[in-house]
Design an enzyme around this catalytic site. Structure first.
Site, short mmCIF file in Angstrom:
data_model
loop_
_atom_site.label_atom_id
_atom_site.label_comp_id
_atom_site.label_asym_id
_atom_site.label_seq_id
_atom_site.Cartn_x
_atom_site.Cartn_y
_atom_site.Cartn_z
N ASN A 9 0.97 -1.15 0.02
CA ASN A 9 0.00 -0.26 0.04
C ASN A 9 0.91 1.09 -0.11
O ASN A 9 1.43 1.46 0.95
CB ASN A 9 -0.84 0.02 1.24
CG ASN A 9 -1.97 1.13 1.29
OD1 ASN A 9 -1.90 1.87 0.40
ND2 ASN A 9 -2.61 1.43 2.51
N LYS A 11 0.41 4.25 -0.45
CA LYS A 11 -0.58 5.51 -0.07
C LYS A 11 -0.09 6.62 -0.64
O LYS A 11 -0.14 6.51 -2.00
CB LYS A 11 -0.19 5.74 1.40
CG LYS A 11 -0.13 4.42 2.46
CD LYS A 11 0.05 4.69 3.94
CE LYS A 11 -0.47 3.40 4.69
NZ LYS A 11 -0.16 3.54 6.06
N HIS A 96 -9.57 1.46 4.21
CA HIS A 96 -8.51 1.57 5.06
C HIS A 96 -8.68 2.62 6.24
O HIS A 96 -9.40 3.52 5.96
CB HIS A 96 -7.47 2.38 4.07
CG HIS A 96 -5.86 2.18 4.81
ND1 HIS A 96 -5.41 3.10 5.94
CD2 HIS A 96 -4.87 1.26 4.70
CE1 HIS A 96 -4.25 2.67 6.33
NE2 HIS A 96 -3.87 1.57 5.73
N GLU A 98 -7.24 4.89 7.08
CA GLU A 98 -7.01 6.49 6.88
C GLU A 98 -8.21 7.12 6.14
O GLU A 98 -8.40 8.13 6.45
CB GLU A 98 -5.67 6.43 6.20
CG GLU A 98 -4.47 6.29 7.15
CD GLU A 98 -3.13 5.62 6.31
OE1 GLU A 98 -2.84 5.72 5.10
OE2 GLU A 98 -2.33 5.28 7.03
N GLU A 168 -6.13 -4.51 10.30
CA GLU A 168 -5.21 -3.61 10.48
C GLU A 168 -5.65 -2.87 11.71
O GLU A 168 -6.26 -1.86 11.74
CB GLU A 168 -4.98 -2.44 9.41
CG GLU A 168 -4.59 -3.11 7.99
CD GLU A 168 -3.90 -2.02 7.32
OE1 GLU A 168 -2.92 -2.59 6.45
OE2 GLU A 168 -4.45 -0.99 7.09
N GLY A 174 1.56 3.18 11.04
CA GLY A 174 2.51 4.09 10.96
C GLY A 174 3.04 4.66 12.44
O GLY A 174 3.59 5.51 12.62
C1 3PY Z 1 0.69 0.08 7.27
O1 3PY Z 1 1.32 -0.96 7.23
O2 3PY Z 1 1.00 0.98 7.91
C2 3PY Z 1 -0.47 0.17 6.50
O3 3PY Z 1 -1.42 1.11 6.87
C3 3PY Z 1 -0.69 -0.77 5.59
O4 3PY Z 1 -2.02 -0.53 4.81
#
Ligand code: 3PY
Length: 251
Positions: A9, A11, A96, A98, A168, A174
């Site tokens: 991903n 982003k 996601h 985010e 997740e 992050g």
């Molecule tokens: C991460 O690994 O921080 C993610 O958000 C993957 O989608």
């Protein structure tokens, strides 16, 4: 059949030129290797066509990171599922955290996105996960269960079979914190049991459930070694081929 998948991903990172280079580097890094998983690159809308071209003829598949909740029309700045599919991408990351938190994507909106993705032959990589306060309050099982039920449980069995789930935990995104492999296993097993309660054991057993949230080459083996963890949705570690490869090789 349940598949192992490692999906990047990206982003909002890389220019188109940098993204094409990265895709080519990932391609070169896996060439000639016998992989135990499918590899997907989740890339910005602007990169889709070029990245699809860069990986053509390889085993790599391409995903968008989002799509619109409407089919077409006066929605300035939106990108429809049909447009995504027209680039040659075959997956789309939806829900996601985010997107849920910064862009207020609710289960109702996500349900529409899932339906449009499926109608355009895109396989959703559907993200679920709890925030830190919910985990600390012991509500994580209930939170993911509600997210799955609200957005996905109106799907037919045939459509549900096209969904890839990605658990997740928001507190691990992050932050450099990762759920332990036991924490991941425990909640993945719960998600599978929730699926079984609606679609039966065969569908539950066949569903791919990825772990995401600071997964990397250092923890992939441990996470992917768990029975109900079928791979990963990878953020930062997908932005360089030499960091992504050890994750791909984590099975
Ligand atoms: C991460 O690994 O921080 C993610 O958000 C993957 O989608």
């Amino acid at each position: 059949m349940r598949k192992n998948i490692v999906a990047g991903n990206w982003k909002m990172n890389t220019t188109v030129a940098e993204g094409v280079e990265l895709a080519k580097d990932v391609r070169a890094s896996i060439e000639g290797k016998e992989l135990k998983c499918d590899v997907i690159l989740g890339v910005p809308f602007t990169h889709l066509t070029e990245v699809v071209r860069a990986v053509e003829g390889s085993a790599i598949k391409v995903a968008a990171e989002n799509c619109a909740a409407e089919a077409k029309g006066a929605y300035t700045g939106e990108v429809s599922a049909e447009m995504v599919a027209s680039t040659g991408a075959t997956y789309v990351i939806l829900g996601h955290s985010e997107r849920r938190s910064y862009y207020h994507e609710t289960s109702e909106i996500l349900k529409k996105k899932v339906a449009l993705a499926l109608a355009n032959n895109l396989q959703p990589i559907f993200c679920i996960g709890e925030v830190l306060e919910e985990r600390e309050a012991g509500k994580h099982f209930e939170v993911v269960e509600t997210q799955v039920k609200e957005a996905l449980f109106d799907l037919s069995e045939a459509d549900f079979r096209k969904i890839v789930l990605a658990y997740e935990p928001v507190w691990a995104i992050g932050t450099g914190k990762t759920a332990t492999s036991d924490q991941a296993q425990e909640i993945h097993a719960h998600i599978r049991s929730v699926i079984e309660s609606k679609y039966g054991k065969d569908v539950a057993d066949d569903t791919t459930i990825l772990y995401g949230g600071s997964a990397n080459g250092g923890n992939a083996k441990e996470l992917f070694g768990k029975t109900d963890v079928d791979g990963g949705l990878i953020g930062g570690a997908s932005l360089a081929a030499d960091k992504f490869l050890p994750v791909i090789e984590g099975f």
